[in-house]
Design an enzyme around this catalytic site. Structure first.
Site, mmCIF file in Angstrom:
data_model
loop_
_atom_site.group_PDB
_atom_site.id
_atom_site.type_symbol
_atom_site.label_atom_id
_atom_site.label_comp_id
_atom_site.label_asym_id
_atom_site.label_seq_id
_atom_site.Cartn_x
_atom_site.Cartn_y
_atom_site.Cartn_z
ATOM 1 N N THR A 163 4.023 -6.347 -0.428
ATOM 2 C CA THR A 163 3.839 -5.823 0.858
ATOM 3 C C THR A 163 3.307 -7.101 1.950
ATOM 4 O OG1 THR A 163 2.658 -4.082 -0.296
ATOM 5 C CG2 THR A 163 1.767 -4.482 1.682
ATOM 6 N N GLU A 208 -7.436 -4.226 -1.253
ATOM 7 C CA GLU A 208 -6.230 -4.267 -0.650
ATOM 8 C C GLU A 208 -5.748 -5.623 0.258
ATOM 9 O OE1 GLU A 208 -4.084 -2.540 -1.868
ATOM 10 O OE2 GLU A 208 -3.899 -0.537 -1.185
HETATM 11 N N1 HSE Z 1 0.895 0.627 5.247
HETATM 12 C C1 HSE Z 1 1.249 -0.224 4.261
HETATM 13 C C2 HSE Z 1 2.280 -1.098 4.667
HETATM 14 C C3 HSE Z 1 1.248 0.418 2.924
HETATM 15 O O1 HSE Z 1 3.486 -0.128 4.946
HETATM 16 O O2 HSE Z 1 2.253 -2.181 4.819
HETATM 17 C C4 HSE Z 1 1.579 -0.426 1.861
HETATM 18 O O3 HSE Z 1 1.582 0.049 0.512
#
Ligand code: HSE
Length: 309
Positions: A184, A131
């Site tokens: 993201t 990630e």
């Molecule tokens: N918690 C992360 C965000 C999840 O909201 O940036 C991304 O899928």
């Protein structure tokens, strides 16, 4: 030792409204599949990717499926090679944890081929590293539910403390995926680094309420708690028609509705498949008013993580 295995890992809804970076849940479908082969030549290779429209990198340093495996092999000090075929069966950049599903499936597969030296929970940090490569932040709220199934709380990142929340009732998830892409990293960039004391009180109240509601199977408490006063107000502007779609879901009887992960997908929770379908139909109507194409997925919160196929 078996040398080849095919594994499915599920899509996930991160944040679940009030739990930015700390709540996530797994769906039964959609998800990604990987075919993983162990070889005697050291090194991790992505041999093919299908279903990504050519968007993902075959470079093992940049592909989340490979990055997670490189980290796992280095931790286990294993000098074997791994070849990965990635079969994307869910949209990219959709807010459904696509990079996490690939990473979770790959580390689960390699661990299974090695006769399970680690538990699924132990695999989370390796998938988190993927990630970091995907979006710049090693958040666990997609990879943890993708590896464990169900609803997961990341109680702490340092040290990592992942808690599985068991829910005594069946909860259904409607996903409305407007066909726009949000990265993201960009959706994190627009967040403010600080929250006010007032927001902190509201958000922790709702987050605690949601966990209590899930544990008790108390639909009304779940519904009251599905409110995000920190992230949704900032990110909703990235999604055309967000408030109309959310209102359509609530009017159709959803317990709550918010952004799935970093968007653009929205999730809505309900208590039956028929309600989940009705909510989906109403959300689609609202989405089309904004001339945006969309897909709908309906799934219960899954009770399991990756599956060997
Ligand atoms: N918690 C992360 C965000 C999840 O909201 O940036 C991304 O899928």
């Amino acid at each position: 030792m078996t040398h080849e295995i095919k594994v499915f890992a599920p899509a996930t809804v991160a944040n679940v409204g009030c739990g930015f970076d700390i709540f996530g849940l797994a769906l039964e479908t959609p998800g990604d599949e990987v075919i993983v082969r162990m070889t005697s030549t050291p090194g991790v290779k992505i041999t093919s990717i299908v279903g990504d429209n050519g968007k993902l990198s075959l470079d093992p340093e940049k592909n989340t499926a490979a990055v997670s495996v490189i980290n796992l092999l280095s931790f286990l000090n294993i000098k074997l090679g791994v070849e990965i075929q990635l079969i994307k069966k869910m949209p990219l950049g959709s807010g459904l944890g696509s990079s996490a599903a690939s990473a979770a499936a790959s580390v689960y597969a390699v661990n299974a081929l090695l006769n399970h030296p680690l538990s699924p929970k132990d695999l989370i940090p390796f998938a988190m590293e993927a990630e970091r490569v995907a979006c710049g932040a090693a958040h666990a709220d997609n990879v943890a539910p993708a590896l464990l199934g169900g609803f997961v709380l990341i109680r702490s990142y340092d040290p990592l403390d992942v808690v599985q929340i068991s829910i005594p009732i069946q909860i259904y998830v409607t996903i409305l995926h407007p066909k726009i892409e949000i990265h993201t990293a960009d959706a994190r960039e627009i967040l403010k680094p600080e929250v006010s004391l007032r927001q902190m009180i509201q958000q922790t109240g709702n987050a605690s309420g949601l966990i209590a509601g899930l544990l008790q199977g108390n639909a009304e408490l779940i519904s009251r708690s599905l409110t995000d006063v920190v992230i949704e107000p900032l990110r909703s502007r990235l999604i055309p028609g967000f408030f109309e779609m959310k209102q359509a879901a609530l009017n159709a009887g959803a317990l709550g509705c918010s952004i799935s992960g970093s968007g653009p997908s929205l999730f809505a929770l309900s208590l039956s498949t028929s309600q989940a379908q009705h909510i989906g139909q109403e959300m689609v109507k609202a989405c089309r008013l904004h001339n945006t194409e969309c897909d709908v997925y309906i799934s219960p919160i899954s009770r399991e993580g990756p599956k060997i196929l």
